[in-house]
Design an enzyme around this catalytic site. Structure first.
Site, PDB file in Angstrom:
ATOM      1  N   ARG A  25       0.817  -1.222   0.000  1.00  0.00           N
ATOM      2  CA  ARG A  25       0.000   0.000   0.000  1.00  0.00           C
ATOM      3  C   ARG A  25       0.848   1.268   0.000  1.00  0.00           C
ATOM      4  NH1 ARG A  25      -5.835  -1.086   2.834  1.00  0.00           N
ATOM      5  NH2 ARG A  25      -6.299  -2.934   1.566  1.00  0.00           N
ATOM      6  N   ARG A  72      12.448 -22.461   2.914  1.00  0.00           N
ATOM      7  CA  ARG A  72      13.892 -22.366   3.074  1.00  0.00           C
ATOM      8  C   ARG A  72      14.520 -22.758   1.741  1.00  0.00           C
ATOM      9  NH1 ARG A  72      14.435 -21.244   8.284  1.00  0.00           N
ATOM     10  NH2 ARG A  72      12.956 -22.132   9.773  1.00  0.00           N
ATOM     11  N   GLY A 102      14.466 -13.640   8.608  1.00  0.00           N
ATOM     12  CA  GLY A 102      15.500 -13.597   9.625  1.00  0.00           C
ATOM     13  C   GLY A 102      16.896 -13.497   9.048  1.00  0.00           C
ATOM     14  N   ASP A 103      17.860 -14.006   9.782  1.00  0.00           N
ATOM     15  CA  ASP A 103      19.268 -13.860   9.425  1.00  0.00           C
ATOM     16  C   ASP A 103      19.585 -14.425   8.042  1.00  0.00           C
ATOM     17  OD1 ASP A 103      22.177 -13.371  10.486  1.00  0.00           O
ATOM     18  OD2 ASP A 103      22.206 -15.404   9.688  1.00  0.00           O
ATOM     19  N   ASP A 129      11.878 -15.394  16.955  1.00  0.00           N
ATOM     20  CA  ASP A 129      13.002 -15.560  17.882  1.00  0.00           C
ATOM     21  C   ASP A 129      13.553 -14.249  18.440  1.00  0.00           C
ATOM     22  OD1 ASP A 129      12.804 -18.253  17.506  1.00  0.00           O
ATOM     23  OD2 ASP A 129      14.605 -18.454  16.277  1.00  0.00           O
ATOM     24  N   ARG A 156       0.211 -24.430  34.018  1.00  0.00           N
ATOM     25  CA  ARG A 156       0.386 -24.242  35.464  1.00  0.00           C
ATOM     26  C   ARG A 156      -0.853 -24.691  36.231  1.00  0.00           C
ATOM     27  NH1 ARG A 156       3.875 -21.749  38.929  1.00  0.00           N
ATOM     28  NH2 ARG A 156       5.080 -20.555  37.392  1.00  0.00           N
ATOM     29  N   MET A 171      10.629 -22.223  21.542  1.00  0.00           N
ATOM     30  CA  MET A 171      11.554 -21.995  20.444  1.00  0.00           C
ATOM     31  C   MET A 171      12.632 -20.985  20.833  1.00  0.00           C
ATOM     32  SD  MET A 171       9.288 -22.184  16.955  1.00  0.00           S
ATOM     33  CE  MET A 171       8.690 -23.784  16.382  1.00  0.00           C
ATOM     34  N   LYS A 215       6.242 -25.775  48.516  1.00  0.00           N
ATOM     35  CA  LYS A 215       5.829 -25.547  47.132  1.00  0.00           C
ATOM     36  C   LYS A 215       5.403 -26.878  46.511  1.00  0.00           C
ATOM     37  CE  LYS A 215       7.139 -22.112  43.831  1.00  0.00           C
ATOM     38  NZ  LYS A 215       8.182 -21.144  43.467  1.00  0.00           N
ATOM     39  N   HIS A 217       4.360 -27.305  43.124  1.00  0.00           N
ATOM     40  CA  HIS A 217       4.613 -27.476  41.684  1.00  0.00           C
ATOM     41  C   HIS A 217       5.649 -26.461  41.219  1.00  0.00           C
ATOM     42  CE1 HIS A 217       1.748 -24.111  41.591  1.00  0.00           C
ATOM     43  NE2 HIS A 217       2.276 -23.813  40.407  1.00  0.00           N
TER      44      HIS A 217
END
Length: 322
Positions: A25, A72, A102-103, A129, A156, A171, A215, A217
């Site tokens: 655009r 890739r 990315g890189d 990342d 949790r 990741m 505690k 967990h």
């Protein structure tokens, strides 16, 4: 600048579509034709380009992934293969290329700028990342972070109900930002990242200390680049006897609708990339620092890998997880 092409390369990230939309655009607004390259650098090699209009990017800002597809393309490292891709761009009269990725994607863009200076190249950081120097945040990082937080919050609940230790693998091959930020946000008892060496025996002692204090967990967030979640659990089992379960979040982190922050970031970076091309700039990666748009030479980006890790935030996470 009369014609530009845009492609997405490498792993997909939420917000890529918003970046494509902004490129298209902004270019059309300024009288520039835009061509979408399908399947990343593979599309350049195969001449798989299609002219994009305003309607081509309608109803895309909220969509995850990339409608241009991504792939890739290790063969792009071959100079003869790149020559074919460059010739395809030349034959269409394209004088500007925007690469979102990315890189590895940036390195491909740099090669094009070196081997064909008349084609200007600009990189937009698109990776969950958050491992691209020259910008505080990459497109997709915030969305992935929120996906992890939502997932770990649910994990949790189960960990608490069954008095278990959960190892959550996220990741981040070489960069621990997802693990660090998510771990801090969910109150993880331990965060394991590539940038900081951690002794599993110390992790075990920390969990055991928590158990002695009552505690029931624990949550351990580990970046995939350090070790797999199962390996982490197996190593812990050598030192303590706890009911530990492993949850590998995997590709769910890459999917989903981008957050508002990623949509705005992608829009700003996409528009800025076109502005730089119009100004005759090339071989630059766009970014944002302290909420200001920036540009960094590709070579400086490559030379500063690993420089972004926030040691103060890591220290804070350690202090809060006692």
């Amino acid at each position: 600048m009369k014609k530009i092409a845009v492609l997405t390369s490498g792993g997909d990230a939420p917000g890529m579509n918003a970046a494509i939309r902004a490129v298209v655009r902004t270019a059309i607004y300024n009288g520039i034709e835009v061509y979408g390259v399908y399947q990343g650098y593979l599309g350049l090699i195969n001449d798989d380009l299609k002219k994009l209009e305003l309607g081509s990017v309608g109803d895309t800002i909220q969509r995850g992934g990339t409608f241009l597809y991504s792939a890739r393309c290790p063969e792009f490292k071959d100079k003869e293969v790149r020559a074919k891709a460059i010739e395809n761009l030349r034959s269409r009269g394209i004088d500007g290329l925007v690469v979102i990725g990315g890189d590895g994607s940036y390195r491909g863009a740099q090669r094009i700028s070196e081997e064909c200076p008349e084609i200007q190249t600009i990189g937009i950081p698109g990776t969950i990342d958050n491992d691209i120097p020259g910008t505080d945040y990459t497109i997709g990082f915030d969305s992935a972070l929120n996906t992890i937080i939502e997932s770990v919050d649910k994990i949790r609940d189960t960990a608490s109900s069954h008095a278990r230790t959960f190892i959550v693998e996220v990741m981040g091959r070489d960069c621990g930002d997802l693990a660090l930020w998510a771990g801090l946000a969910v109150g993880a008892e331990t965060i394991i990242v590539p940038e900081e060496k951690v002794d599993i025996k110390d992790v075990a002692e920390k969990i055991e200390s928590g158990i002695k204090r009552g505690k029931k967990h624990s949550i351990v967030v580990v970046a995939e680049g350090v070790m797999g979640g199962q390996l982490c659990a197996d190593e812990l089992a050598k030192y303590i006897h706890v009911d530990a379960r492993v949850s590998v979040l995997g590709h769910i982190q890459r999917g989903g609708s981008p957050t508002g922050q990623d949509r705005v970031l992608a829009s700003r970076l996409g528009g800025h990339a076109v502005e730089l091309l119009m100004d005759g700039k090339t071989a630059l990666g766009v970014g944002i620092k302290q909420n200001q748009l920036t540009q960094t030479k590709f070579e400086d980006i490559f030379n500063n890998k690993g420089s972004k890790f926030d040691k103060q935030m890591y220290k804070l996470a350690q202090e809060l997880s006692i």
